[in-house]
Design an enzyme around this catalytic site. Structure first.
Site, short mmCIF file in Angstrom:
data_model
loop_
_atom_site.label_atom_id
_atom_site.label_comp_id
_atom_site.label_asym_id
_atom_site.label_seq_id
_atom_site.Cartn_x
_atom_site.Cartn_y
_atom_site.Cartn_z
N THR A 43 0.83 -1.21 0.00
CA THR A 43 0.00 0.00 0.00
C THR A 43 0.86 1.25 0.00
O THR A 43 0.61 2.20 -0.75
CB THR A 43 -0.91 0.01 1.25
OG1 THR A 43 -1.62 -1.21 1.32
CG2 THR A 43 -1.87 1.18 1.21
N TYR A 106 -13.25 -5.23 -1.77
CA TYR A 106 -14.45 -4.84 -2.51
C TYR A 106 -15.43 -5.99 -2.71
O TYR A 106 -16.62 -5.86 -2.40
CB TYR A 106 -14.10 -4.20 -3.87
CG TYR A 106 -15.31 -3.64 -4.59
CD1 TYR A 106 -15.96 -2.51 -4.10
CD2 TYR A 106 -15.80 -4.24 -5.74
CE1 TYR A 106 -17.09 -2.01 -4.75
CE2 TYR A 106 -16.91 -3.74 -6.38
CZ TYR A 106 -17.55 -2.63 -5.89
OH TYR A 106 -18.66 -2.14 -6.54
N TYR A 132 -2.05 -10.39 4.43
CA TYR A 132 -2.17 -8.99 4.87
C TYR A 132 -3.62 -8.71 5.21
O TYR A 132 -4.48 -8.68 4.34
CB TYR A 132 -1.67 -8.08 3.75
CG TYR A 132 -1.68 -6.59 4.05
CD1 TYR A 132 -1.86 -6.09 5.33
CD2 TYR A 132 -1.50 -5.67 3.02
CE1 TYR A 132 -1.85 -4.74 5.59
CE2 TYR A 132 -1.49 -4.31 3.26
CZ TYR A 132 -1.66 -3.84 4.55
OH TYR A 132 -1.67 -2.50 4.79
N ARG A 137 -9.14 -0.91 4.99
CA ARG A 137 -9.00 -0.62 3.57
C ARG A 137 -9.79 -1.59 2.69
O ARG A 137 -10.22 -1.23 1.61
CB ARG A 137 -7.53 -0.67 3.15
CG ARG A 137 -6.72 0.56 3.54
CD ARG A 137 -5.31 0.46 3.00
NE ARG A 137 -4.49 1.62 3.36
CZ ARG A 137 -4.30 2.68 2.58
NH1 ARG A 137 -4.88 2.75 1.40
NH2 ARG A 137 -3.53 3.66 2.98
N LYS A 161 0.47 -10.15 8.35
CA LYS A 161 0.59 -8.75 8.72
C LYS A 161 -0.78 -8.32 9.24
O LYS A 161 -1.73 -8.22 8.46
CB LYS A 161 1.01 -7.91 7.50
CG LYS A 161 1.07 -6.41 7.78
CD LYS A 161 1.36 -5.61 6.51
CE LYS A 161 1.35 -4.12 6.80
NZ LYS A 161 1.57 -3.31 5.57
N ILE A 206 5.62 -4.62 10.06
CA ILE A 206 5.82 -4.16 8.68
C ILE A 206 5.44 -2.70 8.72
O ILE A 206 4.27 -2.35 8.87
CB ILE A 206 5.00 -4.99 7.69
CG1 ILE A 206 5.55 -6.43 7.66
CG2 ILE A 206 5.06 -4.38 6.29
CD1 ILE A 206 4.81 -7.38 6.75
#
Length: 294
Positions: A43, A106, A132, A137, A161, A206
């Site tokens: 990202t 999404y 992740y 997000r 993560k 991270i």
């Protein structure tokens, strides 16, 4: 894969193109200050706006500079399993040490869908895979039970993560995954949760902040691993203003602004992201000075 600090490194641009000269300077800054891994095209690296040819150039250049000193992990996640696999295979071909695969966003898969997504990819690559989880997000959350199932069944999925801010979930994820597989790693995906995740039994971070302050983030983790809890907590508290300042606007807007103030890169992003506001620039200038970084 690694224990400690993996820097989720920015992608510098100049006049709309990759700025590999500035990128090399930034990578060497990370190496000189002892980070344990580099995460390219996550990202923070603006991966959605970097095309396939640019990805190849960036990953190849990173591997050349690093020269095997630390692992290079490449962001490869999309909301299509097949497209994700294509990016994973590209990273594999280029010689990366692992891939960071964000949960599909999404389209919001179920927990079973998440498991099957990682299973499909893990069966088709020998690379180490890092899950992740960043529900803020993506709109989807890897529950601790699902993370533990992945840890137990998918041996080349090496860790997660965890960027969920819920401390209870972090604690449960660490506990359940370590029970499922002792070598499964859990890294914080939020800099300001790093100290707490370490206390829960996690393996590091991270990090976005380590773009700017790699030495300090490495010290935070190293002191904890060496049993110096008070020193680690002290570093955490000193870094808190910087941790907060680097997220006052959408990441990586503030961290790119900070690196620009420090003379590393141009303050350039690709749409739909735009440079930091003057208010944010002033805040960052003050925080960097107080932190001894400017």
């Amino acid at each position: 894969m690694f224990r400690g600090v993996g820097t989720a490194i920015v992608t510098p641009f100049k006049n709309g193109e990759l700025d590999l000269e500035s990128y090399e300077r930034l990578v060497r800054y990370q190496l000189e200050n002892g980070v344990n891994a580099l995460i390219v095209l996550g990202t923070t690296g603006e991966s959605p706006t970097v095309n396939e040819d640019e990805r190849e150039k960036l990953v190849s250049r990173t591997l050349e500079i690093v020269d095997g000193k630390i692992p290079v992990i490449v962001g490869a996640g999309t909301n299509s399993t097949e497209k994700t696999l294509k990016l994973v295979k590209q990273a594999e071909k280029l010689g990366a040490n692992g891939v960071l695969v964000v949960t599909p966003y999404y389209n919001k898969p179920t927990q079973e869908g998440l498991y099957q997504h990682y299973k499909y990819i893990s069966e088709r690559t020998d690379l180490g895979i890092v899950v992740y989880n960043v529900p803020g997000r993506t709109g989807v959350n890897v529950l601790p039970e699902t993370a533990a199932r992945i840890a137990a069944d998918l041996k080349n999925v090496v860790g997660i993560k965890e960027a969920n801010p819920d401390i209870d979930q972090i604690d449960r994820t660490v506990s359940l995954t370590k029970q499922a597989r002792s070598d499964f790693m859990v890294w914080s995906g939020n800099d300001d949760r790093t100290f707490y995740l370490l206390c829960a039994g996690g393996d590091g971070v991270i990090s976005v902040v380590s773009n700017v302050a790699p030495k300090q983030m490495v010290e935070l983790c190293t002191e904890y691993f060496n049993g110096n809890l008070e020193k680690s907590r002290e570093i955490h508290r000193k870094l808190r203003p910087l941790m907060k300042a680097l997220f006052v606007e959408t990441n990586p807007i503030p961290v790119k602004a900070a690196l620009n103030l420090m003379g590393f890169i141009e303050n350039e992003l690709r749409l739909p992201l735009v440079p930091a506001s003057e208010k944010t620039m002033e805040l960052l200038r003050n925080v960097l000075k107080e932190s001894g970084l400017l």
